[in-house]
Design an enzyme around this catalytic site. Sequence first.
Site, PDB file in Angstrom:
ATOM      1  N   SER A 453     -79.026 -61.172  19.770  1.00  0.00           N
ATOM      2  CA  SER A 453     -79.354 -62.566  19.464  1.00  0.00           C
ATOM      3  C   SER A 453     -78.495 -63.560  20.236  1.00  0.00           C
ATOM      4  O   SER A 453     -78.926 -64.695  20.471  1.00  0.00           O
ATOM      5  CB  SER A 453     -79.209 -62.817  17.958  1.00  0.00           C
ATOM      6  OG  SER A 453     -77.945 -62.394  17.496  1.00  0.00           O
ATOM      7  N   ASP A 575     -72.271 -68.911  11.273  1.00  0.00           N
ATOM      8  CA  ASP A 575     -71.921 -67.506  11.094  1.00  0.00           C
ATOM      9  C   ASP A 575     -70.803 -67.022  12.001  1.00  0.00           C
ATOM     10  O   ASP A 575     -70.329 -65.898  11.867  1.00  0.00           O
ATOM     11  CB  ASP A 575     -73.155 -66.606  11.257  1.00  0.00           C
ATOM     12  CG  ASP A 575     -73.799 -66.733  12.631  1.00  0.00           C
ATOM     13  OD1 ASP A 575     -73.179 -67.308  13.549  1.00  0.00           O
ATOM     14  OD2 ASP A 575     -74.936 -66.250  12.787  1.00  0.00           O
ATOM     15  N   HIS A 578     -73.544 -66.610  16.387  1.00  0.00           N
ATOM     16  CA  HIS A 578     -74.567 -67.295  17.177  1.00  0.00           C
ATOM     17  C   HIS A 578     -74.027 -68.607  17.736  1.00  0.00           C
ATOM     18  O   HIS A 578     -73.075 -69.175  17.202  1.00  0.00           O
ATOM     19  CB  HIS A 578     -75.820 -67.511  16.328  1.00  0.00           C
ATOM     20  CG  HIS A 578     -76.438 -66.220  15.900  1.00  0.00           C
ATOM     21  ND1 HIS A 578     -76.236 -65.692  14.650  1.00  0.00           N
ATOM     22  CD2 HIS A 578     -77.223 -65.337  16.566  1.00  0.00           C
ATOM     23  CE1 HIS A 578     -76.882 -64.538  14.556  1.00  0.00           C
ATOM     24  NE2 HIS A 578     -77.481 -64.298  15.707  1.00  0.00           N
TER      25      HIS A 578
END
Length: 603
Positions: A453, A575, A578
Site C-alpha cells: 500500500s 497509522d 501510509h
Amino acid sequence: MDTKDFKRLEKMYSPRYLPGLDGLRAFAVIGIIIYHLNAQWLSGGFLGVDTFFVISGYLITSLLISEYYRTQKIDLLEFWKRRLKRLIPAVLFLICVVLTFTLIFKPELIIQMKRDAIAAIFYVSNWWYISQNVDYFNQFAIEPLKHLWSLAIEEQFYLLFPLVITFLLHRFKPRNIIQTLFIVSLISLGLMIVIHFITGDNSRVYFGTDTRLQTLLLGCILAFIWPPFALKKDISKKIVVSLDIIGISGFAVLMTLFFIVGDQDQWIYNGGFYIISFATLFIIAIAVHPSSLFAKFLSMKPLLIIGKRSYSLYLWHYPIIVFVNSYYVQGQIPVYVYIIEILLTALMAEISYRFIETPIRKKGFKAFAFLPKKKSQFARTVLVILLLIPSIIVLSGQFDALGKQHEAEKKEKKTEFKTTKKKVVKKDKQEDKQTANSKEDIKKSSPLLIGDSVMVDIGNVFTKKIPNAQIDGKVGRQLVDATPIVKSQYKDYAKKGQKVVVELGTNGAFTKDQLNELLDSFGKADIYLVSIRVPRDYEGRINKLIYEAAEKRSNVHLVDWYKASAGHPEYFAYDGIHLEYAGSKALTDLIVKTMETHATNKK
C-alpha cells in the site's frame, strides 16, 4: 435427601472466593493493555486474552458442578441472570459513551460505529468482524469496539455451555465428561489448524468461536480434575513446595511468552494457543490451592485491586487508546500521551466498577431510581439517560448522513496502483553503461517498482518524476506474495542493467530465505531495497534483514526510508505507515536520489 445430608453437601461443595485468580487476571489485563499501547513493548501481551478464556472456563464450570453436586440440579435461569447483571451493564455503558463520543468528535465514523455497536450489544462481534474481513492485529484502524470480540465468545459460551454441562452431568460420569470435553477441544484445535492452512487468515481463526473454544474447554476440564472445593488446606510442606515450584515455573513460562511471542508467529495458529493454554492450567491449579505460597503472592492487595477491576480495565483501555491515538501518528507518539491513556483507562474503569457494575451486581436495577433522598442513584440515572438518548438515536440511523461521505470515500479508496505493462527494451552493453552513468537517464529509465500500500501511495508522484516506471503496488501485499508474481510477470527485469525497486514488509514479517528467494528472482538487475517504517514488533527484524541484504549483495542498494522518515510525522497518515503527500514526495525523492547516487558511483 434430608436436611442433614443437604447441609453436609452444602458445606462440602460450597464455592469459595479465589483471590489467586484475581491476581492472575491482573497480569493478563496488564499484558493486554501494554500490547495495545505499543506492541513493540510486549509483543505477546495479546496472550492475556487466552489467560482470561482459561480462567473463565475453569470458574464457570466449577460453579456449575458445585451447584449440581449440592442441589442435584443447575438453575439455568439464575445462572444467566447473574451473568447478565455481571457483564451487560458495563458493556452498555461503554457502548453509550463510545457512540456519544463518536457523534461529537468523530461523526464521519458514525455508520461504522453503529454497526459495530449493534454487533456488540448482541454479543456477535467476533462473527461480525469475520464477515467484514477485519484484521484484529491492525491496531491502526479506528475501531474502538473491536476488543469486544472476546466478550462475544465468552457470552456465547455462557449461553450454551450450561445447557450442555447440565445434560452431561445428568447422564455421564465425570471421567466420560472429561473425555468428551477433551475430544471437542481437539476438534476446535483441528479446525483452527485446517482453516488457517486453507485461508492463511490469522484473524479468522483468532476471532472464531469454533476455533477458540479449545482454550475455554481446557479450563472446563481442569475444573473437573482440580475443583477448588475439593482442595485441602492441611497438606505437607513437601507438597506445598512442589506445588509452588509448578506454579512459579508455569508463571515464568507464561510471562516469557508475553515477551517473545509475536502476533505474526505462525506456530501459535498451528497448535501454539493450545499449548500455551495448557501450560496456563498449571498456573491456575496452583493459584486456587488454599495452601500455596504462590497463590498468596497472586493475592497481594495491589494485584487484587487490579484483578477485581480487570473486566472494567479491559472494556475501557482499547477505545481510549484508539481515540487518543487517532490524533497522533502511530509510532511517533510522545510518552506523555501513553501516560494520559493509562490514567484515563484507570479513571473510566473505576467509574464503571464503582458506580455501574458493583451497584447493579448488589442491588440489580434498583441501583437506578429518581429518588431525591439518594443522590447517588439519582445522579447515576441522569448520567445513563444523558448517554442513552443520543445512543438510541445513533443506533436508529438518524445520524447516518454524517458518515455517508466517509463510507463512500472508503469504497473509492485505491487498493491497487498498477501502470500499464511496458515492454522492456533490450540494451547492448555500451548502452547499459551510458544509461548507468547518466543522472538524466535515470529519469528516462523504465524501472520496475513492486510493493504494498505504500507503493500505492507514491504511485502518482513517482510516475510524474519517472514517467516510464512500471509500478505494481497492492494493499495488503506481503513479500511472499510478490515472488510468484515476479517469476511469472516480470522475468524480463531479471537482467543486468535493469532497475527494480522493492518496497515490502509493512504487512507482515518475512524470513531471510523468503527475502533471498525474491532477490534471486531478479537475477543481476540493480535492486533498490526500501527499509520499512511500521509501528509493529517486527519492524526491527525486517529492517535488519534488509540492511544485511544490501550489505552482502553487490547488486542490492539500500533505500533507507526508516532513517530518512525519522522525526517526520508530517509524512504519515494516522497509522504511521501510509503516506500523506509530503511523505509520498519524500520517498519518491529518496528512491530517485539513491538511483542517481548509484549511477554516479558506477562512473
